[in-house]
Design a protein around this motif. Structure first.
Motif, PDB file in Angstrom:
ATOM      1  N   THR A   1      43.039   2.718  21.597  1.00  0.00           N
ATOM      2  CA  THR A   1      43.068   4.177  21.485  1.00  0.00           C
ATOM      3  C   THR A   1      42.277   4.639  20.267  1.00  0.00           C
ATOM      4  O   THR A   1      41.551   5.634  20.336  1.00  0.00           O
ATOM      5  N   LYS A   2      42.370   3.916  19.157  1.00  0.00           N
ATOM      6  CA  LYS A   2      41.601   4.272  17.958  1.00  0.00           C
ATOM      7  C   LYS A   2      40.101   4.161  18.216  1.00  0.00           C
ATOM      8  O   LYS A   2      39.329   5.030  17.807  1.00  0.00           O
TER       9      LYS A   2
ATOM     10  N   TYR B   1      38.626   4.345  21.180  1.00  0.00           N
ATOM     11  CA  TYR B   1      38.329   5.427  22.127  1.00  0.00           C
ATOM     12  C   TYR B   1      38.175   6.765  21.386  1.00  0.00           C
ATOM     13  O   TYR B   1      37.206   7.494  21.597  1.00  0.00           O
ATOM     14  N   GLU B   2      39.112   7.098  20.516  1.00  0.00           N
ATOM     15  CA  GLU B   2      39.057   8.364  19.782  1.00  0.00           C
ATOM     16  C   GLU B   2      37.828   8.439  18.873  1.00  0.00           C
ATOM     17  O   GLU B   2      37.202   9.488  18.760  1.00  0.00           O
TER      18      GLU B   2
ATOM     19  N   ASN C   1      34.867  11.237  19.365  1.00  0.00           N
ATOM     20  CA  ASN C   1      34.408  12.103  18.290  1.00  0.00           C
ATOM     21  C   ASN C   1      32.901  11.944  18.027  1.00  0.00           C
ATOM     22  O   ASN C   1      32.220  12.905  17.698  1.00  0.00           O
TER      23      ASN C   1
END
Length: 70
Positions: free
Chosen positions: A59-60, A62-63, A67
């Motif tokens: 998830t990190k 992906y985020e 961004n």
């Protein structure tokens, strides 16, 4: 445009455009995204979700990519 790379041992492949689209993640610029590690595919977005990010580390990544490219 395709962009590929590695972050913290994860490989990613992104198809992104200059403008957002209804086919993009959150109507953004990324229309295709794959994140994998050690040959195992962990995330797939291909104009819609096939495999969502499941754990905190993925998830990190992906985020971060969202961004950077969306």
């Amino acid at each position: 445009m395709w962009t590929s790379g590695k972050i913290a041992g994860y490989e990613y492949h992104i198809k992104h455009f200059e403008e957002g689209s209804v086919f993009g993640i959150e109507s953004g610029k990324i229309s295709k995204l794959t994140i994998s590690k050690n040959g195992k595919i962990l995330v797939i977005y291909d104009r819609g979700w096939d495999i969502l990010p499941q754990d905190e580390d993925v998830t990190k990544i992906y985020e971060y990519l969202l961004n950077l490219f969306n």
